[in-house]
Design a protein around this motif. Structure first.
Motif, PDB file in Angstrom:
ATOM      1  N   GLU A  95       6.306   8.425   9.161  1.00  0.00           N
ATOM      2  CA  GLU A  95       6.161   7.722   7.903  1.00  0.00           C
ATOM      3  C   GLU A  95       4.832   8.066   7.225  1.00  0.00           C
ATOM      4  O   GLU A  95       3.780   8.071   7.845  1.00  0.00           O
ATOM      5  CB  GLU A  95       6.227   6.209   8.148  1.00  0.00           C
ATOM      6  CG  GLU A  95       6.104   5.394   6.898  1.00  0.00           C
ATOM      7  CD  GLU A  95       6.089   3.900   7.169  1.00  0.00           C
ATOM      8  OE1 GLU A  95       6.403   3.156   6.227  1.00  0.00           O
ATOM      9  OE2 GLU A  95       5.761   3.489   8.289  1.00  0.00           O
ATOM     10  N   VAL A  96       4.920   8.360   5.943  1.00  0.00           N
ATOM     11  CA  VAL A  96       3.740   8.572   5.100  1.00  0.00           C
ATOM     12  C   VAL A  96       3.860   7.569   3.965  1.00  0.00           C
ATOM     13  O   VAL A  96       4.855   7.547   3.252  1.00  0.00           O
ATOM     14  CB  VAL A  96       3.704  10.010   4.519  1.00  0.00           C
ATOM     15  CG1 VAL A  96       2.492  10.198   3.626  1.00  0.00           C
ATOM     16  CG2 VAL A  96       3.721  11.039   5.627  1.00  0.00           C
ATOM     17  N   ARG A  97       2.848   6.712   3.827  1.00  0.00           N
ATOM     18  CA  ARG A  97       2.951   5.715   2.756  1.00  0.00           C
ATOM     19  C   ARG A  97       1.593   5.478   2.101  1.00  0.00           C
ATOM     20  O   ARG A  97       0.547   5.783   2.665  1.00  0.00           O
ATOM     21  CB  ARG A  97       3.555   4.425   3.263  1.00  0.00           C
ATOM     22  CG  ARG A  97       2.712   3.597   4.163  1.00  0.00           C
ATOM     23  CD  ARG A  97       3.450   2.303   4.571  1.00  0.00           C
ATOM     24  NE  ARG A  97       2.567   1.369   5.202  1.00  0.00           N
ATOM     25  CZ  ARG A  97       2.275   1.364   6.485  1.00  0.00           C
ATOM     26  NH1 ARG A  97       2.813   2.250   7.295  1.00  0.00           N
ATOM     27  NH2 ARG A  97       1.449   0.466   6.979  1.00  0.00           N
ATOM     28  N   THR A  98       1.685   4.923   0.917  1.00  0.00           N
ATOM     29  CA  THR A  98       0.492   4.616   0.137  1.00  0.00           C
ATOM     30  C   THR A  98       0.489   3.130  -0.164  1.00  0.00           C
ATOM     31  O   THR A  98       1.502   2.574  -0.590  1.00  0.00           O
ATOM     32  CB  THR A  98       0.495   5.405  -1.192  1.00  0.00           C
ATOM     33  OG1 THR A  98       0.613   6.794  -0.898  1.00  0.00           O
ATOM     34  CG2 THR A  98      -0.769   5.160  -1.974  1.00  0.00           C
ATOM     35  N   GLU A  99      -0.644   2.498   0.084  1.00  0.00           N
ATOM     36  CA  GLU A  99      -0.811   1.088  -0.261  1.00  0.00           C
ATOM     37  C   GLU A  99      -1.907   0.991  -1.306  1.00  0.00           C
ATOM     38  O   GLU A  99      -2.871   1.757  -1.278  1.00  0.00           O
ATOM     39  CB  GLU A  99      -1.187   0.265   0.980  1.00  0.00           C
ATOM     40  CG  GLU A  99      -0.097   0.228   2.026  1.00  0.00           C
ATOM     41  CD  GLU A  99      -0.498  -0.536   3.280  1.00  0.00           C
ATOM     42  OE1 GLU A  99      -1.660  -1.028   3.350  1.00  0.00           O
ATOM     43  OE2 GLU A  99       0.337  -0.633   4.181  1.00  0.00           O
ATOM     44  N   ARG A 100      -1.738   0.063  -2.208  1.00  0.00           N
ATOM     45  CA  ARG A 100      -2.703  -0.124  -3.285  1.00  0.00           C
ATOM     46  C   ARG A 100      -2.984  -1.608  -3.375  1.00  0.00           C
ATOM     47  O   ARG A 100      -2.062  -2.423  -3.462  1.00  0.00           O
ATOM     48  CB  ARG A 100      -2.086   0.402  -4.577  1.00  0.00           C
ATOM     49  CG  ARG A 100      -2.943   0.332  -5.782  1.00  0.00           C
ATOM     50  CD  ARG A 100      -2.139   0.977  -6.940  1.00  0.00           C
ATOM     51  NE  ARG A 100      -2.893   0.996  -8.140  1.00  0.00           N
ATOM     52  CZ  ARG A 100      -2.655   0.231  -9.200  1.00  0.00           C
ATOM     53  NH1 ARG A 100      -1.656  -0.624  -9.174  1.00  0.00           N
ATOM     54  NH2 ARG A 100      -3.390   0.328 -10.265  1.00  0.00           N
ATOM     55  N   ARG A 101      -4.259  -1.967  -3.374  1.00  0.00           N
ATOM     56  CA  ARG A 101      -4.602  -3.378  -3.467  1.00  0.00           C
ATOM     57  C   ARG A 101      -5.883  -3.566  -4.276  1.00  0.00           C
ATOM     58  O   ARG A 101      -6.765  -2.708  -4.273  1.00  0.00           O
ATOM     59  CB  ARG A 101      -4.735  -4.003  -2.085  1.00  0.00           C
ATOM     60  CG  ARG A 101      -5.640  -3.283  -1.153  1.00  0.00           C
ATOM     61  CD  ARG A 101      -5.639  -3.904   0.247  1.00  0.00           C
ATOM     62  NE  ARG A 101      -6.083  -2.920   1.207  1.00  0.00           N
ATOM     63  CZ  ARG A 101      -5.451  -2.586   2.292  1.00  0.00           C
ATOM     64  NH1 ARG A 101      -4.330  -3.172   2.603  1.00  0.00           N
ATOM     65  NH2 ARG A 101      -5.926  -1.680   3.100  1.00  0.00           N
ATOM     66  N   ALA A 102      -5.947  -4.699  -4.955  1.00  0.00           N
ATOM     67  CA  ALA A 102      -7.126  -5.034  -5.751  1.00  0.00           C
ATOM     68  C   ALA A 102      -8.255  -5.441  -4.805  1.00  0.00           C
ATOM     69  O   ALA A 102      -8.030  -6.193  -3.855  1.00  0.00           O
ATOM     70  CB  ALA A 102      -6.813  -6.158  -6.721  1.00  0.00           C
ATOM     71  N   VAL A 103      -9.443  -4.931  -5.078  1.00  0.00           N
ATOM     72  CA  VAL A 103     -10.588  -5.290  -4.239  1.00  0.00           C
ATOM     73  C   VAL A 103     -11.642  -6.084  -4.999  1.00  0.00           C
ATOM     74  O   VAL A 103     -12.503  -6.696  -4.397  1.00  0.00           O
ATOM     75  CB  VAL A 103     -11.238  -4.053  -3.567  1.00  0.00           C
ATOM     76  CG1 VAL A 103     -10.317  -3.469  -2.534  1.00  0.00           C
ATOM     77  CG2 VAL A 103     -11.644  -3.018  -4.577  1.00  0.00           C
ATOM     78  N   SER A 104     -11.570  -6.045  -6.344  1.00  0.00           N
ATOM     79  CA  SER A 104     -12.470  -6.894  -7.129  1.00  0.00           C
ATOM     80  C   SER A 104     -11.773  -7.301  -8.425  1.00  0.00           C
ATOM     81  O   SER A 104     -10.913  -6.591  -8.937  1.00  0.00           O
ATOM     82  CB  SER A 104     -13.793  -6.191  -7.422  1.00  0.00           C
ATOM     83  OG  SER A 104     -13.599  -5.110  -8.296  1.00  0.00           O
ATOM     84  N   ILE A 105     -12.160  -8.456  -8.935  1.00  0.00           N
ATOM     85  CA  ILE A 105     -11.549  -9.044 -10.122  1.00  0.00           C
ATOM     86  C   ILE A 105     -12.625  -9.148 -11.218  1.00  0.00           C
ATOM     87  O   ILE A 105     -13.759  -9.525 -10.945  1.00  0.00           O
ATOM     88  CB  ILE A 105     -10.989 -10.455  -9.812  1.00  0.00           C
ATOM     89  CG1 ILE A 105     -10.052 -10.428  -8.614  1.00  0.00           C
ATOM     90  CG2 ILE A 105     -10.329 -11.068 -11.032  1.00  0.00           C
ATOM     91  CD1 ILE A 105      -8.776  -9.664  -8.826  1.00  0.00           C
ATOM     92  N   SER A 106     -12.229  -8.833 -12.453  1.00  0.00           N
ATOM     93  CA  SER A 106     -13.170  -8.933 -13.583  1.00  0.00           C
ATOM     94  C   SER A 106     -13.283 -10.383 -14.053  1.00  0.00           C
ATOM     95  O   SER A 106     -12.582 -11.277 -13.562  1.00  0.00           O
ATOM     96  CB  SER A 106     -12.698  -8.042 -14.724  1.00  0.00           C
ATOM     97  OG  SER A 106     -11.524  -8.572 -15.300  1.00  0.00           O
TER      98      SER A 106
END
Length: 191
Positions: A95-106
């Motif tokens: 399996e090859v996957r990409t995860e994306r998550r917010a690390v800071s909020i404006s």
């Protein structure tokens, strides 16, 4: 007491000559020491003789980009990729996957920075024996998100994923280079 300009130049050249030789000596000595300790420039990974030919199996067809990167790096390392030979080691990219998550909020409660995490599972087998069990590698990078340039940020994220694939492939190659002899490994792990 005073020497002519030609004589002064001659004296200066004689003094510079030993310094030039000293510089060459220091350079050669440092090259010999770095070569003797096994130093290799980054990217020049040497795989053991037992892995000079292998099968490459990519189980996740939808993400062939990572497999293409691994295939290219194996070829650059002098590995011959075989067509489904039972007598050769098999590197399986799972399996090859990409995860994306917010690390800071404006201040507007909108994500200001995102972290892209690229994960890959792989294993190495030979003649039915597992040399490297299912292992997961991960690389990540944080980038700043601007809601006004969404298209530019999509391209930036694609470039980040390509860079992470290069890093993951280099890490995988390093893991493969740690195995010195497949027969010795098979004897160590034999029941």
């Amino acid at each position: 007491m005073f020497a002519s300009p030609a004589r002064q130049a001659s004296i200066g050249n004689r003094r510079a000559l030993p310094m030039r030789h000293l510089g060459i000596f220091v350079l050669l000595t440092s090259l010999l020491i770095s070569a003797g300790c096994g130093f290799r420039p980054r990217g020049n990974i040497v795989l053991p003789d037992g892995l000079r030919a292998m099968n490459l199996v990519c189980t996740q067809a939808m993400d062939s980009n990572f497999c293409d990167v691994v295939d290219r790096q194996l070829s650059e390392a002098g590995v011959t990729i075989a067509e489904d030979s039972d007598r050769l080691p098999t590197l399986t990219i799972g399996e090859v996957r990409t995860e994306r998550r917010a690390v800071s909020i404006s201040n507007n409660a909108i994500a200001a920075e995102f972290q892209v995490v690229r994960l890959v599972n792989f294993s190495l087998t030979d003649l039915g024996a597992t040399l490297i069990p299912q292992t997961q590698l991960a690389q990540s990078q944080v980038y700043r998100y601007d809601e006004l340039s969404v298209l530019g940020k999509e391209k930036e994220e694609e470039q980040i994923i390509e860079d992470l694939d290069q890093q993951l492939s280099a890490e995988l190659m390093l893991r493969l280079s740690l195995y010195s002899d497949r027969n010795a490994i098979l004897q160590i792990f034999a029941p």
